[in-house]
Design a protein around this motif. Structure first.
Motif, PDB file in Angstrom:
ATOM      1  N   ASN A   8      88.813  64.095  87.676  1.00 24.35           N
ATOM      2  CA  ASN A   8      88.997  65.516  88.015  1.00 24.35           C
ATOM      3  C   ASN A   8      87.698  66.297  88.232  1.00 24.35           C
ATOM      4  N   TYR A   9      86.601  65.880  87.603  1.00 18.62           N
ATOM      5  CA  TYR A   9      85.347  66.652  87.690  1.00 18.62           C
ATOM      6  C   TYR A   9      84.576  66.423  88.998  1.00 18.62           C
ATOM      7  N   LEU A  10      85.011  65.449  89.817  1.00 22.18           N
ATOM      8  CA  LEU A  10      84.252  65.150  91.029  1.00 22.18           C
ATOM      9  C   LEU A  10      84.302  66.329  92.007  1.00 22.18           C
ATOM     10  N   GLY A  26      83.597  58.324  89.429  1.00 25.06           N
ATOM     11  CA  GLY A  26      83.526  58.959  88.114  1.00 25.06           C
ATOM     12  C   GLY A  26      82.213  58.542  87.492  1.00 25.06           C
ATOM     13  N   VAL A  27      82.229  58.194  86.212  1.00 26.37           N
ATOM     14  CA  VAL A  27      81.003  57.699  85.578  1.00 26.37           C
ATOM     15  C   VAL A  27      81.238  56.279  85.046  1.00 26.37           C
ATOM     16  N   ASP A  28      80.119  55.654  84.625  1.00 29.66           N
ATOM     17  CA  ASP A  28      80.124  54.206  84.360  1.00 29.66           C
ATOM     18  C   ASP A  28      81.188  53.725  83.366  1.00 29.66           C
ATOM     19  N   PHE A  29      81.375  54.463  82.228  1.00 24.03           N
ATOM     20  CA  PHE A  29      82.309  53.933  81.226  1.00 24.03           C
ATOM     21  C   PHE A  29      83.734  53.888  81.774  1.00 24.03           C
ATOM     22  N   MET A  30      84.051  54.752  82.713  1.00 22.33           N
ATOM     23  CA  MET A  30      85.398  54.772  83.291  1.00 22.33           C
ATOM     24  C   MET A  30      85.606  53.544  84.171  1.00 22.33           C
ATOM     25  N   THR A  79      76.104  58.049  84.943  1.00 22.33           N
ATOM     26  CA  THR A  79      76.297  57.589  83.561  1.00 22.33           C
ATOM     27  C   THR A  79      76.819  58.752  82.716  1.00 22.33           C
ATOM     28  N   CYS A  80      77.219  58.439  81.483  1.00 25.29           N
ATOM     29  CA  CYS A  80      77.653  59.497  80.565  1.00 25.29           C
ATOM     30  C   CYS A  80      76.661  59.546  79.405  1.00 25.29           C
ATOM     31  N   PRO A  81      75.849  60.601  79.324  1.00 20.27           N
ATOM     32  CA  PRO A  81      74.857  60.685  78.247  1.00 20.27           C
ATOM     33  C   PRO A  81      75.495  60.618  76.854  1.00 20.27           C
ATOM     34  N   MET A  82      76.732  61.095  76.724  1.00 15.01           N
ATOM     35  CA  MET A  82      77.355  61.019  75.394  1.00 15.01           C
ATOM     36  C   MET A  82      77.670  59.573  75.021  1.00 15.01           C
ATOM     37  N   ALA A  83      78.110  58.780  75.986  1.00  9.21           N
ATOM     38  CA  ALA A  83      78.400  57.365  75.690  1.00  9.21           C
ATOM     39  C   ALA A  83      77.130  56.679  75.179  1.00  9.21           C
ATOM     40  N   PHE A 140      77.541  64.094  71.107  1.00  9.43           N
ATOM     41  CA  PHE A 140      78.193  65.269  71.721  1.00  9.43           C
ATOM     42  C   PHE A 140      77.958  65.241  73.227  1.00  9.43           C
ATOM     43  N   CYS A 141      78.781  65.986  73.933  1.00  4.16           N
ATOM     44  CA  CYS A 141      78.632  66.120  75.382  1.00  4.16           C
ATOM     45  C   CYS A 141      77.963  67.460  75.664  1.00  4.16           C
ATOM     46  N   HIS A 142      76.812  67.408  76.333  1.00  5.73           N
ATOM     47  CA  HIS A 142      76.079  68.655  76.639  1.00  5.73           C
ATOM     48  C   HIS A 142      76.972  69.676  77.351  1.00  5.73           C
ATOM     49  N   SER A 143      77.740  69.197  78.313  1.00  6.38           N
ATOM     50  CA  SER A 143      78.537  70.123  79.147  1.00  6.38           C
ATOM     51  C   SER A 143      79.520  70.932  78.313  1.00  6.38           C
ATOM     52  N   HIS A 144      80.024  70.335  77.234  1.00 14.54           N
ATOM     53  CA  HIS A 144      80.999  71.024  76.381  1.00 14.54           C
ATOM     54  C   HIS A 144      80.356  71.652  75.142  1.00 14.54           C
ATOM     55  N   PRO A 194      88.801  69.205  73.987  1.00 18.37           N
ATOM     56  CA  PRO A 194      88.406  68.983  72.587  1.00 18.37           C
ATOM     57  C   PRO A 194      86.955  68.543  72.375  1.00 18.37           C
ATOM     58  N   GLU A 195      86.197  68.361  73.448  1.00 21.08           N
ATOM     59  CA  GLU A 195      84.760  68.102  73.272  1.00 21.08           C
ATOM     60  C   GLU A 195      83.987  69.399  73.009  1.00 21.08           C
ATOM     61  N   CYS A 196      84.670  70.550  73.085  1.00 21.55           N
ATOM     62  CA  CYS A 196      84.011  71.835  72.762  1.00 21.55           C
ATOM     63  C   CYS A 196      83.893  71.974  71.237  1.00 21.55           C
ATOM     64  N   ILE A 235      78.483  71.913  83.068  1.00 22.21           N
ATOM     65  CA  ILE A 235      78.201  71.101  84.266  1.00 22.21           C
ATOM     66  C   ILE A 235      77.831  69.676  83.851  1.00 22.21           C
ATOM     67  N   CYS A 236      78.445  68.709  84.489  1.00 28.27           N
ATOM     68  CA  CYS A 236      78.112  67.300  84.243  1.00 28.27           C
ATOM     69  C   CYS A 236      77.443  66.770  85.508  1.00 28.27           C
ATOM     70  N   PRO A 237      76.104  66.748  85.538  1.00 31.12           N
ATOM     71  CA  PRO A 237      75.412  66.359  86.783  1.00 31.12           C
ATOM     72  C   PRO A 237      75.813  64.962  87.257  1.00 31.12           C
TER      73      PRO A 237
HETATM   74 FE1  SF4 Z   1      80.134  62.355  79.625  1.00 26.46          FE
HETATM   75 FE2  SF4 Z   1      80.269  64.961  79.158  1.00 26.46          FE
HETATM   76 FE3  SF4 Z   1      79.962  64.101  81.640  1.00 26.46          FE
HETATM   77 FE4  SF4 Z   1      82.293  63.783  80.351  1.00 26.46          FE
HETATM   78  S1  SF4 Z   1      81.341  65.705  80.972  1.00 26.46           S
HETATM   79  S2  SF4 Z   1      81.209  62.242  81.581  1.00 26.46           S
HETATM   80  S3  SF4 Z   1      81.557  63.397  78.282  1.00 26.46           S
HETATM   81  S4  SF4 Z   1      78.502  63.833  79.935  1.00 26.46           S
END
Ligand code: SF4
Ligand code: 13P
Length: 310
Positions: free
Chosen positions: A28-30, A63-67, A88-92, A174-178, A202-204, A266-268
């Motif tokens: 959804n974030y794309l 999406g990002v790598d873990f997906m 990538t996902c910095p939180m992962a 944690f996720c920076h964006s949230h 719920p990441e907020c 924002i998730c770059p």
């Molecule tokens: Fe990872 Fe946060 Fe981006 Fe989701 S929004 S992919 S948790 S960095």
């Protein structure tokens, strides 16, 4: 509005999909132009389900790598491609597998719940996985007497802890964006739209979640807004979600706060994929996702256990 160049690329991608028996899964974030080539758009859980059930030969993941790794683990016989290798996902990355192993030694009775936002090697150490859509159900399925280590998101873990009253051991991720959405940001937008319902991921942080009418996954927001009698919604997650909501529910209004921290909302990594990337990756069948079989086998057990609950 799509440009002529984008329209042509969309046509070429749709043709390639037919020729190669490929499907495109889009988070959804794309960026919204990527929605135009999606066979399925959704949250991590919905995308995992689609990856597990498809009979396409090729799955291209936007999406990002873990997906994409999750798609490969659930569909090992398929060719899984990712639109950008550098998404990538910095939180992962905040859950290192050796630290997870150490934590297991320190708490030998604990169950490990790996959020889907983890690497495959971390999933391989977990008892079960979860996504934002099923985290409460997953945790409730575990024995009450044992503690639960939730990796990597401490905000999601705290939300689970407060909702289920389980013995949860928090991980410092944690996720920076949230995480950097502040309570003041929320108060500001609530003042501007006092009739709007507040939907929060719920990441907020707890301070932000305390203002929410609904706490849910990104796809949960689409469902809530469709069913709700309200016409206005404040959306507390990555800003791209507003595009998805406006597309599916054009008759209602959706607002993102004005964020006071530049990392918030924002998730770059989710914004890297372009239509040209999608075309090139599918055309050349490049960016193939590989998960070593011994890791995939263990990670699949944790993912399958989650999927059985969904
Ligand atoms: Fe990872 Fe946060 Fe981006 Fe989701 S929004 S992919 S948790 S960095
Ligand atoms: P969803 O599974 O709710 O779409 O969340 C994914 C994610 O990365 C949130 O930051």
């Amino acid at each position: 509005m799509l440009t002529e160049e984008q329209k042509q690329l969309i046509e070429k991608i749709n043709l390639l999909k037919k020729q190669k028996n490929a499907i495109i899964l889009v988070h959804n974030y794309l960026n919204p132009e990527i929605y135009e080539v999606a066979d399925y758009m959704g949250d991590s859980l919905g995308l995992s389900k689609e990856a597990a059930k498809t009979d396409a030969n090729i799955v291209l993941f936007c999406g990002v790598d873990f997906m994409a790794e999750t798609a490969k683990i659930l569909s090992p016989q398929k060719k899984v491609l990712i639109s950008r290798m550098d998404a990538t996902c910095p939180m992962a990355a905040m859950a290192d597998v050796n630290e997870v192993k150490e934590m297991k030694k320190t708490h030998p009775n604990a169950n490990i719940v790996a959020y889907v936002n983890t690497t495959a090697v971390v999933k391989a150490e977990a008892d079960i996985c979860c996504t934002s859509a099923n985290a409460l159900k997953v945790v409730e399925s575990l024995p009450r007497e044992s503690p639960i280590i939730c990796v990597p998101d401490r905000n999601l873990a705290r939300y689970i802890q407060l909702t289920t009253a389980r013995d949860i051991i928090l991980w410092p991720g944690f996720c920076h964006s949230h995480h950097f959405i502040t309570e003041q940001d929320v108060i500001g937008i609530k003042d501007a739209y006092p009739n709007a319902k507040v939907m929060a991921h719920p990441e907020c942080t707890k301070q932000v979640l305390d203002h929410a009418d609904e706490i849910c996954s990104t796809e949960g927001m689409v469902n809530f807004a469709k069913k709700s009698e309200a016409n206005e919604f404040i959306v507390l997650t990555e800003v791209g979600m507003v595009n998805r909501l406006k597309r599916d529910i054009p008759e209602k209004q959706f607002y993102s706060p004005k964020f006071s921290n530049e990392q918030a909302g924002i998730c770059p990594n989710m914004k890297k994929t372009t239509l040209q990337d999608v075309y090139d990756v599918l055309n050349e069948e490049k960016n193939e996702v590989v998960v070593p079989e011994e890791v995939a086998l263990k990670a699949r057990k944790a993912l399958d256990r989650m999927m059985e609950l969904s």
